[in-house]
Design a protein around this motif. Structure first.
Motif, PDB file in Angstrom:
ATOM      1  N   VAL A 455       0.869  -1.175   0.000  1.00 41.14           N
ATOM      2  CA  VAL A 455       0.000   0.000   0.000  1.00 41.14           C
ATOM      3  C   VAL A 455       0.903   1.222   0.000  1.00 41.14           C
ATOM      4  N   GLU A 456       0.784   2.035  -1.045  1.00 38.83           N
ATOM      5  CA  GLU A 456       1.692   3.173  -1.192  1.00 38.83           C
ATOM      6  C   GLU A 456       1.369   4.302  -0.214  1.00 38.83           C
ATOM      7  N   ASP A 457       0.083   4.557  -0.004  1.00 39.30           N
ATOM      8  CA  ASP A 457      -0.310   5.675   0.851  1.00 39.30           C
ATOM      9  C   ASP A 457      -0.848   5.153   2.179  1.00 39.30           C
ATOM     10  N   ALA A 458       0.007   4.427   2.894  1.00 38.66           N
ATOM     11  CA  ALA A 458      -0.386   3.843   4.172  1.00 38.66           C
ATOM     12  C   ALA A 458      -0.751   4.931   5.175  1.00 38.66           C
ATOM     13  N   SER A 459      -1.699   4.611   6.034  1.00 43.54           N
ATOM     14  CA  SER A 459      -2.227   5.627   6.944  1.00 43.54           C
ATOM     15  C   SER A 459      -1.457   5.731   8.256  1.00 43.54           C
ATOM     16  N   ALA A 460      -0.530   4.803   8.497  1.00 46.96           N
ATOM     17  CA  ALA A 460       0.171   4.813   9.776  1.00 46.96           C
ATOM     18  C   ALA A 460       1.106   6.008   9.896  1.00 46.96           C
ATOM     19  N   ARG A 461       1.380   6.402  11.099  1.00 42.47           N
ATOM     20  CA  ARG A 461       2.348   7.466  11.341  1.00 42.47           C
ATOM     21  C   ARG A 461       3.742   6.994  10.942  1.00 42.47           C
ATOM     22  N   ARG A 462       4.562   7.941  10.519  1.00 44.63           N
ATOM     23  CA  ARG A 462       5.933   7.579  10.174  1.00 44.63           C
ATOM     24  C   ARG A 462       6.595   6.876  11.351  1.00 44.63           C
ATOM     25  N   GLY A 463       7.292   5.769  11.019  1.00 43.14           N
ATOM     26  CA  GLY A 463       7.987   5.026  12.049  1.00 43.14           C
ATOM     27  C   GLY A 463       7.177   3.872  12.601  1.00 43.14           C
ATOM     28  N   ASP A 464       5.841   3.914  12.456  1.00 50.74           N
ATOM     29  CA  ASP A 464       5.032   2.792  12.912  1.00 50.74           C
ATOM     30  C   ASP A 464       5.154   1.643  11.928  1.00 50.74           C
ATOM     31  N   ILE A 465       4.906   0.428  12.434  1.00 53.59           N
ATOM     32  CA  ILE A 465       4.861  -0.729  11.543  1.00 53.59           C
ATOM     33  C   ILE A 465       3.477  -0.755  10.932  1.00 53.59           C
ATOM     34  N   SER A 466       3.357  -0.198   9.726  1.00 59.37           N
ATOM     35  CA  SER A 466       2.048  -0.047   9.117  1.00 59.37           C
ATOM     36  C   SER A 466       1.634  -1.244   8.284  1.00 59.37           C
ATOM     37  N   GLY A 467       2.577  -2.150   7.970  1.00 54.65           N
ATOM     38  CA  GLY A 467       2.210  -3.318   7.182  1.00 54.65           C
ATOM     39  C   GLY A 467       1.135  -4.142   7.847  1.00 54.65           C
ATOM     40  N   GLY A 468       1.212  -4.267   9.176  1.00 59.14           N
ATOM     41  CA  GLY A 468       0.212  -5.043   9.896  1.00 59.14           C
ATOM     42  C   GLY A 468      -1.144  -4.384   9.917  1.00 59.14           C
ATOM     43  N   GLY A 469      -1.167  -3.035   9.863  1.00 59.48           N
ATOM     44  CA  GLY A 469      -2.438  -2.332   9.942  1.00 59.48           C
ATOM     45  C   GLY A 469      -3.063  -2.060   8.596  1.00 59.48           C
ATOM     46  N   ASP A 470      -2.257  -1.774   7.571  1.00 57.69           N
ATOM     47  CA  ASP A 470      -2.782  -1.388   6.266  1.00 57.69           C
ATOM     48  C   ASP A 470      -2.825  -2.540   5.274  1.00 57.69           C
ATOM     49  N   ALA A 471      -1.774  -3.337   5.225  1.00 61.48           N
ATOM     50  CA  ALA A 471      -1.667  -4.367   4.197  1.00 61.48           C
ATOM     51  C   ALA A 471      -2.171  -5.733   4.654  1.00 61.48           C
ATOM     52  N   ALA A 472      -1.981  -6.066   5.937  1.00 59.55           N
ATOM     53  CA  ALA A 472      -2.363  -7.399   6.407  1.00 59.55           C
ATOM     54  C   ALA A 472      -3.851  -7.699   6.246  1.00 59.55           C
ATOM     55  N   PRO A 473      -4.764  -6.760   6.551  1.00 60.79           N
ATOM     56  CA  PRO A 473      -6.191  -7.076   6.353  1.00 60.79           C
ATOM     57  C   PRO A 473      -6.545  -7.384   4.898  1.00 60.79           C
ATOM     58  N   ILE A 474      -5.870  -6.747   3.947  1.00 66.40           N
ATOM     59  CA  ILE A 474      -6.117  -7.037   2.542  1.00 66.40           C
ATOM     60  C   ILE A 474      -5.642  -8.453   2.219  1.00 66.40           C
ATOM     61  N   ALA A 475      -4.442  -8.799   2.698  1.00 63.80           N
ATOM     62  CA  ALA A 475      -3.929 -10.147   2.484  1.00 63.80           C
ATOM     63  C   ALA A 475      -4.861 -11.186   3.096  1.00 63.80           C
ATOM     64  N   LYS A 476      -5.380 -10.883   4.276  1.00 65.46           N
ATOM     65  CA  LYS A 476      -6.301 -11.812   4.936  1.00 65.46           C
ATOM     66  C   LYS A 476      -7.529 -12.056   4.066  1.00 65.46           C
ATOM     67  N   ALA A 477      -8.111 -11.008   3.513  1.00 65.44           N
ATOM     68  CA  ALA A 477      -9.319 -11.148   2.687  1.00 65.44           C
ATOM     69  C   ALA A 477      -9.036 -12.010   1.455  1.00 65.44           C
TER      70      ALA A 477
END
Length: 485
Positions: A455-477
């Protein structure tokens, strides 16, 4: 008198032979020259004089043809065009073909000799067979889950069946409707200009043509290299890694977002994504083994086709020590397509074997007779089977109790790896959010699917691990859709 008649007859016979030779030369030897002449519209008229064959997903055509009654009679139509555009591409009377429309053009247009029982006769008579069909490997449910998961965001999803390399989903967002480019009127030109001028680049196939810094998802490759090289033998032993880690030959120190990374075990460092541990591991493994392992996973392969070409993923083969440290955590010049990262997850799920990814299951005649079929093929053995087993164990821990909890699926074992990748001047851009994963139903003998999401425009704050919040739910679906089917 008879002598003059004989001479005249011989001259006429000679002229007739010359005429026949010249006709043969024009129609056979030089036919391609005339066919390819831009002033010759007959091939174009013939090309669009019959319906084009269909591209099929899940037993249903996702393309069609419309009779316009004009000189270029049949226009291409698309069902759910934006959903399948990264796979179908477009077939335009004005701008040509891309994607499967290009790679399988001979089958779809009816010009492939394999569609005919008498191909040599067809070549002489110039008869055109009805367009054949291209049956894809896509799982319709997985494709839609990926598309809807990325709705409103820029990014891409690639999903593979680990045991075969069949591509189950290939999505790029934002997308476009390829039907807008069918036809010859002014609306087609306007659509072309609008799509090419859009800063979001909707016609870019991000899943296979865009490379991104993979960030921490590349640590799967570094862990595989360390385990295969014997640099790490015990997943739970301290790695003697300082925090912060001074990059060799520099005054720069690498730090972590995670805590307790000093001397962390490989299992803990993988679960919580400790940069310092993996940067040091890359240097300890060495450039030769790191580049070899990356190549075995598919990096630096300029010949990969699915059947249309895939942009090569990059792991530099000439690096100094600090560059190697950064490359080993998916930074510096390391770049990968989402398809490449799905291949990495599939290799872990498939016992260390990298299968050649493919998108076409088979091609058929218009009546359904098989013309060609694709068989699974192994590209490389990326790592030892025992290493793949230990990586599956660590990836499972990431989902079970680490940064990838959002990908957990009831009734299945899921392994994953989150990642963020900094980019922009001074790393000022919002980090790309990554998640790569695989899933195996509890009652199945082997994993059914491996997925990569960026996800190019992830919503997480800089420095946070955003893969788990932005990309993982898509992978799960996507994984759930495959497991349901």
């Amino acid at each position: 008198m008879t002598r003059y008649i004989r001479r005249a007859a011989a001259l006429c016979a000679l002229l007739l032979v010359a005429l026949l030779v010249n006709a043969a030369r024009v129609q056979i030897v030089q036919s391609s020259t005339y066919d390819d002449n831009p002033a010759n519209r007959r091939p174009t008229i013939a090309r669009y004089g019959q319906p084009r064959g269909d591209i099929v997903v899940g037993g249903q055509p996702v393309t069609g043809s419309k009779d316009t009654g004009e000189q270029l009679r049949y226009e291409r139509t698309y069902h759910d065009g934006p959903l399948y555009a990264p796979v179908t591409g477009f077939a335009s009377q004005v701008y040509g073909t891309t994607g499967l429309e290009n790679a399988a053009d001979g089958i779809l247009a009816g010009t492939d000799p394999m569609l005919s029982l008498l191909p040599l006769w067809n070549g002489v008579s110039r008869d055109r067979n009805p367009g054949g069909k291209v049956v894809t490997t896509l799982a319709a449910g997985a494709q839609r889950a990926a598309y809807e998961g990325l709705a409103g965001r820029r990014g891409a999803v690639a999903a593979i069946e680990p045991s075969s390399g069949r591509i189950l989903a290939l999505v790029s967002a934002p997308s476009y409707d390829p039907g807008e480019l069918s036809g010859t009127n002014s609306a087609v030109t306007s659509a072309w200009d609008r799509l090419n001028g859009d800063p979001a680049r909707p016609m870019l196939n991000r899943a296979i043509r865009q490379t991104y810094p993979p960030g921490s998802t590349f640590k799967v490759v570094t862990a595989a290299a360390a385990l295969d090289a014997g640099v790490i033998r015990d997943l739970d032993a301290p790695t003697r890694s300082p925090d912060p880690y001074p990059l060799p030959e520099t005054r720069i120190s690498l730090t972590n977002e995670a805590e307790d990374c000093e001397d962390a075990s490989l299992r803990y460092a993988f679960e919580w994504s400790c940069n310092t541990v993996f940067a040091k591991l890359g240097v300890d493994v060495g450039l030769k083994d790191m580049t070899a392992t990356a190549a075995h996973f598919g990096f630096n392969d300029k010949g990969l086709r699915i059947p249309f070409p895939v942009a090569p993923s990059n792991f530099d083969t000439k690096l100094d020590a600090p560059q190697l440290a950064l490359s080993s955590i998916g930074q510096f010049d390391t770049r990968a397509t989402p398809l490449q990262m799905a291949m990495i997850a599939a290799a872990v799920a498939g016992g260390g074997s990298v299968k050649s990814p493919y998108l076409v299951e088979r091609t058929t005649t218009s009546a359904g007779g098989t013309v060609s079929a694709t068989s699974p093929r192994t590209l490389h053995q990326a790592m030892n089977p025992s290493t793949a087993a230990r990586l599956r164990e660590m990836m499972t821990d990431v989902v079970r109790k680490g940064t990838g909890k959002n990908a957990a699926i009831r009734g299945a074992t899921v392994g994953g790896k989150t990642g963020t990748a900094q980019h922009g001047i001074g790393n000022s851009g919002t980090p790309y959010a990554w998640f790569i994963s695989w899933a195996q139903a509890d009652n199945a003998l082997e994993p059914a699917v491996a997925v990569a999401v960026v996800v190019e425009d992830a919503s997480a704050r800089r420095g946070d691990i955003s893969g788990g919040g932005d990309a993982a739910p898509i992978a799960k679906a996507v994984m759930e859709a495959v497991l349901r089917s």
